[in-house]
Design a protein around this motif. Structure first.
Motif, mmCIF file in Angstrom:
data_model
loop_
_atom_site.group_PDB
_atom_site.id
_atom_site.type_symbol
_atom_site.label_atom_id
_atom_site.label_comp_id
_atom_site.label_asym_id
_atom_site.label_seq_id
_atom_site.Cartn_x
_atom_site.Cartn_y
_atom_site.Cartn_z
ATOM 1 N N ALA A 54 61.827 -20.644 -28.448
ATOM 2 C CA ALA A 54 60.893 -19.517 -28.237
ATOM 3 C C ALA A 54 60.977 -18.555 -29.422
ATOM 4 O O ALA A 54 59.945 -18.104 -29.953
ATOM 5 C CB ALA A 54 61.224 -18.796 -26.934
ATOM 6 N N PRO A 56 73.447 -25.041 -22.362
ATOM 7 C CA PRO A 56 72.495 -24.964 -21.248
ATOM 8 C C PRO A 56 71.053 -25.033 -21.744
ATOM 9 O O PRO A 56 70.740 -24.493 -22.814
ATOM 10 C CB PRO A 56 72.776 -23.581 -20.624
ATOM 11 C CG PRO A 56 73.986 -23.067 -21.281
ATOM 12 C CD PRO A 56 74.247 -23.851 -22.517
ATOM 13 N N PRO A 57 70.160 -25.707 -21.006
ATOM 14 C CA PRO A 57 68.752 -25.849 -21.430
ATOM 15 C C PRO A 57 68.088 -24.506 -21.693
ATOM 16 O O PRO A 57 67.235 -24.394 -22.573
ATOM 17 C CB PRO A 57 68.091 -26.553 -20.248
ATOM 18 C CG PRO A 57 69.180 -27.013 -19.356
ATOM 19 C CD PRO A 57 70.449 -26.367 -19.729
ATOM 20 N N THR A 58 68.471 -23.452 -20.963
ATOM 21 C CA THR A 58 67.806 -22.152 -21.160
ATOM 22 C C THR A 58 68.061 -21.626 -22.576
ATOM 23 O O THR A 58 67.192 -21.011 -23.190
ATOM 24 C CB THR A 58 68.315 -21.105 -20.140
ATOM 25 O OG1 THR A 58 69.730 -21.164 -20.131
ATOM 26 C CG2 THR A 58 67.750 -21.348 -18.760
ATOM 27 N N VAL A 59 69.292 -21.911 -23.110
ATOM 28 C CA VAL A 59 69.598 -21.452 -24.479
ATOM 29 C C VAL A 59 68.699 -22.182 -25.480
ATOM 30 O O VAL A 59 68.110 -21.576 -26.382
ATOM 31 C CB VAL A 59 71.094 -21.697 -24.813
ATOM 32 C CG1 VAL A 59 71.371 -21.397 -26.282
ATOM 33 C CG2 VAL A 59 71.978 -20.860 -23.907
ATOM 34 N N ILE A 117 65.819 -23.545 -24.904
ATOM 35 C CA ILE A 117 64.434 -23.048 -24.753
ATOM 36 C C ILE A 117 64.281 -21.709 -25.461
ATOM 37 O O ILE A 117 63.306 -21.465 -26.185
ATOM 38 C CB ILE A 117 64.070 -22.931 -23.252
ATOM 39 C CG1 ILE A 117 63.943 -24.341 -22.654
ATOM 40 C CG2 ILE A 117 62.762 -22.164 -23.041
ATOM 41 C CD1 ILE A 117 63.900 -24.380 -21.152
ATOM 42 N N ASN A 118 65.301 -20.829 -25.312
ATOM 43 C CA ASN A 118 65.216 -19.507 -25.971
ATOM 44 C C ASN A 118 65.177 -19.636 -27.492
ATOM 45 O O ASN A 118 64.443 -18.922 -28.168
ATOM 46 C CB ASN A 118 66.403 -18.629 -25.563
ATOM 47 C CG ASN A 118 66.216 -18.103 -24.144
ATOM 48 O OD1 ASN A 118 65.093 -18.117 -23.637
ATOM 49 N ND2 ASN A 118 67.297 -17.689 -23.509
#
Ligand SMILES: NC(=O)c1ccc[n+]([C@@H]2O[C@H](COP(=O)([O-])OP(=O)(O)OC[C@H]3O[C@@H](n4cnc5c(N)ncnc54)[C@H](OP(=O)(O)O)[C@@H]3O)[C@@H](O)[C@H]2O)c1
Length: 322
Positions: A15, A6-9, A11-12
């Motif tokens: 980060a 998933p894109p959120t992973v 991005i994390n």
């Protein structure tokens, strides 16, 4: 099994990498600030710097009759060391030695030698130094261009090129070769090699000078690692501008110290690291130089040196027509 991330992973993950990189940068800056505070503010009042006198009775200084070398000779004498002065002009050697003896009540010896000479000059220097309890060697002698120039423009290159390499590089290695074995035997000693901030990055139009100074820096750093565990400290000192004959600068400013005030702080850095710009303002300049991209530094140096070259060539031409 699906390989979908998933894109959120993603991005994390980026980060976290970003935070680690930023923390690393912040910690480095904090560490550098603490080191500078310790070295330039606390070392002298708290007596944290290495006491050179504990390393032996004599200090040997090359290029000891003027500028930075003379300041090292005087300030090591002020700390109670006897001084062996090596330089080119016998009269200046006599004058400086007499001043040091009278002012600091220590012994001096002198030897007049031209360090542009090749390997042949070192056996006689070795004879002079035999039997002395040498605690400190300051490899200071050096020369630069008379003004910034393109490599192919250098006047009398057949003479100038070996001369600058002999004085700036060979002297450092050969003097070390004469003095270090005794230090190793006694398990104590300090070698201070005066490099230059020009050795931190290539210095266009002072290219050979800058290359000789990175040699001095690498030689010092390698040697320090080799001999640290044997009780020997080797320090690479990399000044920016100091008011001397070599720099042709006379007026002291916040960033251009006199040799005396420069060496006072440079000596206080002994024991705080094997590589220094020698004073707080020069360390700050070193930090700025190390932080800007190479292309920017190259182009700033090239335009400053081009401007100095232009003025110098004009002055030379005017002199010739007079
Ligand atoms: N000044 C600066 O801004 C600056 C910046 C970075 C690095 N450095 C480095 O600091 C060191 C000292 O420079 P400085 O500015 O103090 O120079 P300086 O004021 O010109 O003094 C040079 C000293 O070396 C002696 N010397 C010169 N040529 C010699 C030779 N061929 N053989 C024997 N002795 C010789 C001179 O003796 P005589 O008077 O008898 O010739 C004098 O005692 C150099 O290695 C230089 O590269 C200086």
């Amino acid at each position: 099994m699906s390989s979908y991330v998933p894109p959120t992973v993603v991005i994390n993950i980026f980060a976290v990498i970003g935070v680690i990189a930023a923390l690393n940068k912040i910690l480095r800056v904090l560490w550098s600030i603490l080191k500078n505070v310790k070295t330039f503010i606390l070392a002298r009042p708290l007596g944290l710097a290495t006491d050179p006198k504990r390393h032996g009775k004599w200090a040997v200084v090359t290029g000891a009759t003027d500028g930075i070398g003379k300041a090292y000779a005087e300030q090591l004498a002020a700390k109670g060391l006897n001084i062996y002065l090596l330089s080119r002009s016998p009269d200046k050697l006599k004058d400086v030695a007499t001043q040091i003896e009278q002012r600091y009540k220590v012994e001096t010896k002198t030897f007049a030698v031209d360090f542009t000479g090749g390997g042949d000059i070192y056996p006689s220097i070795g004879d002079q130094l035999t039997g002395l309890d040498i605690g400190v060697l300051v490899n200071n002698v050096g020369m630069s261009y008379s003004f910034p120039q393109y490599f192919c423009e250098l006047a009398d290159a057949e003479k100038f090129l070996p001369n600058i390499i002999n004085i700036n590089c060979l002297s450092v290695v050969m003097m070390t070769n004469l003095v270090l074995p005794g230090m190793v035997e006694r398990k104590r000693g300090i070698i201070i090699n005066v490099s230059s901030a020009s050795g931190m990055n290539p210095s266009p139009m002072l290219t050979v000078y800058s290359a000789t100074k990175v040699f001095v820096d690498f030689f010092s750093r390698g040697l320090d690692v080799e001999y640290r565990s044997k009780g020997i400290q080797v320090q690479s000192v990399m000044p920016f501008y100091v008011t001397t004959k070599l720099s042709k600068l006379r007026r002291e400013t916040m960033t251009i110290p006199s040799p005396t005030s420069y060496v006072k702080t440079a000596l206080a850095t002994l024991g705080s690291g094997n590589r220094t710009n020698g004073c707080l303002m020069h360390n700050l300049q070193g930090w700025v130089v190390g932080s800007v991209p190479d292309w920017l530094l190259d182009s700033v140096q090239m335009s400053i040196h081009s401007a100095i070259r232009k003025v110098s060539l004009k002055r030379l031409a005017e002199k010739k027509t007079k």
